[in-house]
Design an enzyme around this catalytic site. Structure first.
Site, PDB file in Angstrom:
ATOM      1  N   SER A  83       0.829  -1.206   0.000  1.00  0.00           N
ATOM      2  CA  SER A  83       0.000   0.000   0.000  1.00  0.00           C
ATOM      3  C   SER A  83       0.866   1.259   0.000  1.00  0.00           C
ATOM      4  CB  SER A  83      -0.962  -0.044   1.198  1.00  0.00           C
ATOM      5  OG  SER A  83      -2.007   0.880   1.042  1.00  0.00           O
ATOM      6  N   ASP A 195      -5.909  -3.701  -1.995  1.00  0.00           N
ATOM      7  CA  ASP A 195      -4.830  -3.362  -1.068  1.00  0.00           C
ATOM      8  C   ASP A 195      -4.141  -4.595  -0.468  1.00  0.00           C
ATOM      9  OD1 ASP A 195      -3.608  -2.451   1.576  1.00  0.00           O
ATOM     10  OD2 ASP A 195      -4.297  -0.535   0.761  1.00  0.00           O
TER      11      ASP A 195
END
Length: 337
Positions: A83, A195
């Site tokens: 991320s 993510d």
């Protein structure tokens, strides 16, 4: 001269010659001894990896950590990011130094990486983030970056943890950063990705897969504190943190050192706190520096000792005397067991 006298003289001469020959010292040349120098002892260098975790705006703390590592002579060889960690990791792996990273962070305009699409329910498309990263790395594909780099994502179809280390750098970072409920899933091939924090909040395993022997993990993930987070992004971030807590603990345990910047008070979307996040990263790295240096020194010492032991000449195999040799009284050259 009588024959008997001649014979006597000849015998005397022969005895004299034989005595002279027997008394002469015959010098035998000594065998030439070749001195073989011991092999050079070279320990295998330690490959240092950094595992940069996810945490939205808190990810600016990674810049401060890298800054302090390099200031203390510790330069990571491989980089793994999840991320927000993948954003910083991609730029660092492209060859940017820490001052350039900090300059980019300060100059970053939030609107340049957020492209909301109303017809998709107000979700961020993520194409702007992809284009931003590609522009910063000059469209260099992942496999050609200056440092080996992996971006970790989650395959939406089956929850499979996925390591991207080949192809479009910006697209891999976008896939790693696509927070569910905020970003649209990224379509790559026949799968969709979200993510990486869902399955790997701090990508220690990815750094090891890149060949790291010594992993410095940077954990900026939110912890469920018992209070209700504010805003949609805060709720989503805490939900992801809860989902990844169990897997995250196991993976963090495989790191050699864990650095934890104090960024819990920084909101996940508060870009005004980027400088505070960088400073928090610096402080946390400095606090962990004695531990990092001690463990690195220990690993290097162990490798040097192992290399020196391997370079020592080995004794020839010991053969016990045969039965005949034992009957002749020859002792065994083998040490007693």
């Amino acid at each position: 001269m009588p024959a008997s006298r001649l014979t006597c003289l000849l015998l005397t001469a022969c005895v004299t010659l034989l005595s002279a020959c027997g008394g002469a010292q015959v010098k035998t040349p000594l065998p030439t001894t070749t001195v073989v120098p011991p092999p050079s002892v070279t320990a295998k260098p330690v490959v240092i990896g950094v595992a940069l975790g996810g945490g939205a705006v808190k990810g600016f703390a990674h810049i401060g950590v890298i800054k302090m590592l390099e200031a203390n002579g510790i330069k990571p060889d491989v980089v793994a990011g999840t991320s927000a960690g993948s954003v910083v990791g991609a730029l660092y792996a492209s060859g940017m130094d820490v001052f350039q990273l900090q300059e980019k962070a300060v100059a970053l305009d939030e609107s340049s990486i957020r492209d909301v699409r109303l017809f998709s329910g107000g979700l961020v498309q993520g194409r702007a983030l992809q284009d931003y990263v590609d522009a910063q790395v000059h469209d260099t594909p992942m496999q050609k970056l200056k440092k080996p780099f992996v971006a970790v994502s989650t395959r939406l179809e089956d929850g499979q943890r996925t390591f991207f280390n080949y192809g479009d750098t910006g697209q891999a970072v976008r896939a790693s950063s696509s927070i569910p409920g905020v970003f649209e899933p990224v379509s790559i091939g026949k799968y969709h990705y979200v993510d990486g924090g869902v399955v790997s909040p701090v990508p220690v395993d990815a750094a090891k897969q890149l060949g790291a022997d010594f992993v410095i993990a940077v954990d900026i993930s939110s912890k469920a504190s018992g209070t209700m987070p504010e805003g949609m992004l805060g709720i989503v971030n805490q939900s992801i943190a809860i989902m990844g807590q169990h897997a995250g603990r196991e993976e963090l345990a495989r790191a050699d050192v864990v650095v934890r910047p104090q960024v819990s008070d920084i909101g996940p979307a508060d870009f005004t706190q980027r400088s505070a996040a960088i400073l928090a990263g610096e402080k946390a790295a400095l606090a962990a520096m004695p531990q990092i240096k001690a463990r690195l020194a220990q690993l290097r010492h162990e490798r040097a000792a192992a290399a020196a032991a391997a370079a020592q000449p080995k004794a020839p195999p010991c053969e016990a005397p045969s039965r005949l040799q034992r009957l002749m009284g020859r002792a065994s050259p083998c040490p007693a067991q």
